[in-house]
Design a protein around this motif. Structure first.
Motif, PDB file in Angstrom:
ATOM      1  N   LEU A 247       8.163   7.865   8.048  1.00 37.57           N
ATOM      2  CA  LEU A 247       8.791   6.648   7.548  1.00 37.57           C
ATOM      3  C   LEU A 247       9.071   6.721   6.057  1.00 37.57           C
ATOM      4  O   LEU A 247       8.145   6.899   5.264  1.00 37.57           O
ATOM      5  N   PRO A 248      10.339   6.538   5.671  1.00 27.32           N
ATOM      6  CA  PRO A 248      10.600   6.300   4.255  1.00 27.32           C
ATOM      7  C   PRO A 248       9.855   5.025   3.890  1.00 27.32           C
ATOM      8  O   PRO A 248       9.966   4.024   4.600  1.00 27.32           O
ATOM      9  N   ASN A 249       9.041   5.047   2.840  1.00 26.03           N
ATOM     10  CA  ASN A 249       8.226   3.869   2.535  1.00 26.03           C
ATOM     11  C   ASN A 249       7.838   3.879   1.069  1.00 26.03           C
ATOM     12  O   ASN A 249       6.973   4.637   0.680  1.00 26.03           O
ATOM     13  N   PRO A 250       8.419   3.045   0.234  1.00 26.16           N
ATOM     14  CA  PRO A 250       9.479   2.102   0.595  1.00 26.16           C
ATOM     15  C   PRO A 250      10.819   2.810   0.805  1.00 26.16           C
ATOM     16  O   PRO A 250      11.019   3.922   0.312  1.00 26.16           O
ATOM     17  N   ILE A 251      11.736   2.123   1.529  1.00 29.40           N
ATOM     18  CA  ILE A 251      13.057   2.727   1.768  1.00 29.40           C
ATOM     19  C   ILE A 251      13.888   2.713   0.485  1.00 29.40           C
ATOM     20  O   ILE A 251      14.592   3.669   0.183  1.00 29.40           O
ATOM     21  N   SER A 252      13.791   1.617  -0.273  1.00 31.77           N
ATOM     22  CA  SER A 252      14.562   1.539  -1.514  1.00 31.77           C
ATOM     23  C   SER A 252      13.983   2.481  -2.560  1.00 31.77           C
ATOM     24  O   SER A 252      12.762   2.614  -2.678  1.00 31.77           O
ATOM     25  N   LEU A 253      14.867   3.098  -3.306  1.00 32.29           N
ATOM     26  CA  LEU A 253      14.439   4.101  -4.281  1.00 32.29           C
ATOM     27  C   LEU A 253      14.872   3.712  -5.687  1.00 32.29           C
ATOM     28  O   LEU A 253      15.824   2.968  -5.840  1.00 32.29           O
TER      29      LEU A 253
ATOM     30  N   GLY B   7       8.551   7.797  -1.713  1.00 27.73           N
ATOM     31  CA  GLY B   7       7.360   7.738  -0.863  1.00 27.73           C
ATOM     32  C   GLY B   7       7.709   7.767   0.612  1.00 27.73           C
ATOM     33  O   GLY B   7       8.729   7.236   1.034  1.00 27.73           O
TER      34      GLY B   7
END
Lengths: 346, 346
Positions: A193-199, A220
């Protein structure tokens, strides 16, 4: 080596919150030649509370209304958390994220300096803390935040690189374990899982609480593993040393364990097995575990992998922060004392 | 839209190897308006062989000495692989890594052009292939290597960025699934493995078989997941567009699926569920799945996450490579035909 202290000289440390971090910090405090554990506070009479009492630690109820639960569970209480705070020179708050902030007024009411963990807001404290990078900033502070496991791991790596070569930019992908081994309800199972998705992720700004001028972007992810976090790190340096030189620099750091290729360690499972074989309590790896073979330079770009033991790497940092706040040692003295007492280094 | 072809016009395609990739390529060939599946070859009479025959595909024994195993298993054979190769205009070799190289002389003996998969050595072929990046290089080639799932995923992303902005450097961490869902013997379980430990990884040089002048450093890891690979990507651009502009550029690419935030898709599990709900065969995701929210710019540094379906993203590329080798279409025509026939795009 520190001078042996009389009972009066000993730093009296209380630990509020006796879970993953708190129990390890309590044990680490007991191991220090200059510290005395006043006791530990806990909300619930679970297996950890039972073990605390079995080890002879004075156990305090963290929530007055729940004190009778300990009585019913036949677990002896030394009192309420207020008494623990009052009797301590420094309190280590190792409660879950957000609870530390709620406890701040308690520590202020007793005029007891407090250390908080990385889950608390950096705005809440006088300074964030990493022993290698900014020990002196905590001198005389009332509220100090020992940064999270991941931020601790990045700070230990950044500090010597910044000092030796200068850093243009850090780019790191944090492949994070889904939960600790005992956190049976955490996920994902079979996913990445991208976590968080926002970069970029919040981890970079957290490192900047230790290195305000550092250029750093982080990403992450969460994966189905429990043992350790893994950092895939790029550091664009302001110099172009060869990889061997960088590796030797990192090997000189007491809290970086540069894993030798000959050990045949391929991941966190073998690292933990190694720590257990070495007799480490709970198989803890207080050091960043950094693969020697992975250290490489492409132009001025350094690349490496490091594994971070989320349950324990902040433990020696908490111990050092106690001394920093109390003003009883400088960084070098404290780190050496902590390392010797715990047995850091392989 | 391509002109309807007569039987004589149809490209005759044979597929040697009927596992994860081969069976998908066979289905994709059947779906094309300008191709005819001569048949598929397989070494063992397992469930996939049974299904091939059940679907009406002509099945050829890949190893003559094992042909009797099919007879014993009551699975009808159309012949031996030599006959398949002889009758095909182009053969897609979808055998396990290293076997393609062993098969090269077979294809040469029949003067049949062959496509190989990314597990084969780039030195073995006339050109490596990605439809978006270098379709024309395969024109008239005898031996073409369709690059791996990860290299395909990176190439599709690099091509528009390079064309639009220019690329200073790509740095990517590939968080790789441990094995495909059906590979029950693969690991790790509960670990995060640097793989390979030595850096940079071989993935970067593989992308350079498509973009010889690209500066790219890659790092690889393996984690306990089976559904898709995940790429944590940094691209230092030669320009500083805003993130929205980059996202729109990527949304314009037919084989990049920019996942909208409103879909609430947090990882590979939901992506696969979405693909199944959309009626995709086997839940395949032929496109790179790239999180729209993740696309971000810090100075000239682009960051994003993309998930790569290791079992299927190379399938449309194999189809295009057939036309490239046969010289029956240019890149734009072929990609449009393939996309339409498969139903690429959501």
């Amino acid at each position: 080596m520190p001078v042996a202290r009389t009972h009066e000289d000993m730093l009296k440390v209380g630990v509020n919150g006796y879970g993953t971090i708190g129990k390890r910090v309590a044990d680490a405090v007991v191991a220090q030649p200059d510290m005395e554990l006043v006791g530990v506070a806990k909300t619930r009479p679970n297996f950890e509370a039972e073990r605390a009492v079995a080890k002879g630690y004075s156990l305090y109820a963290a929530i007055e209304e729940r004190a009778d639960q300990f009585v019913k569970a036949d677990i002896e209480l030394a009192g309420l958390v207020d008494e623990l705070v009052e009797e301590s020179d420094v309190v280590v708050d190792a409660t879950p994220s957000g609870i530390g902030a709620e406890n701040k007024s308690l520590y202020e009411a007793h005029d007891t300096p407090a250390l908080y963990q990385g889950g608390e807001d950096a705005e809440m404290v006088d300074t964030s803390f990493n022993a290698r990078a900014n020990f002196a900033d905590a001198s005389g502070a009332e509220h100090v935040r020992v940064v999270s496991c991941n931020t601790t791991g990045l700070s230990r790596l950044v500090a010597p690189l910044e000092a030796e070569y200068g850093i243009e930019k850090v780019r790191a992908t944090l492949v994070r374990r889904a939960g600790d081994p005992a956190q049976s309800g955490r996920g994902p199972v079979n996913d990445i899982l991208p976590n968080p998705i926002s970069l970029p992720s919040h981890h970079g700004p957290d490192v900047q609480t230790i290195f305000p001028d550092l250029a750093i972007d982080t990403l992450g992810l969460k994966v189905p593993a429990t043992l350790m976090h893994m950092h895939s790190v790029n550091v664009s340096l302001e110099a172009e040393p060869d990889a061997e030189e960088v590796r030797e620099l990192l090997e000189g750091e007491s809290r970086l364990f540069v894993v030798p290729e000959r050990f045949g360690i391929d991941g966190a499972g073998k690292l933990k097995e190694f720590a257990l074989d070495a007799g480490r309590p709970r198989g803890d790896l207080w050091e960043n575990c950094l693969w020697g073979e992975s250290v490489s330079m492409e132009g001025n770009d350094l690349y490496l992998f490091q594994a971070i033991h989320q349950e324990s790497d902040v433990v020696p940092e908490n111990v050092d922060a106690v001394r920093a706040v109390a003003g009883t040692a400088d960084a070098a003295e404290s780190v050496e004392t902590t390392n010797d007492a715990l047995g850091i280094g392989f």
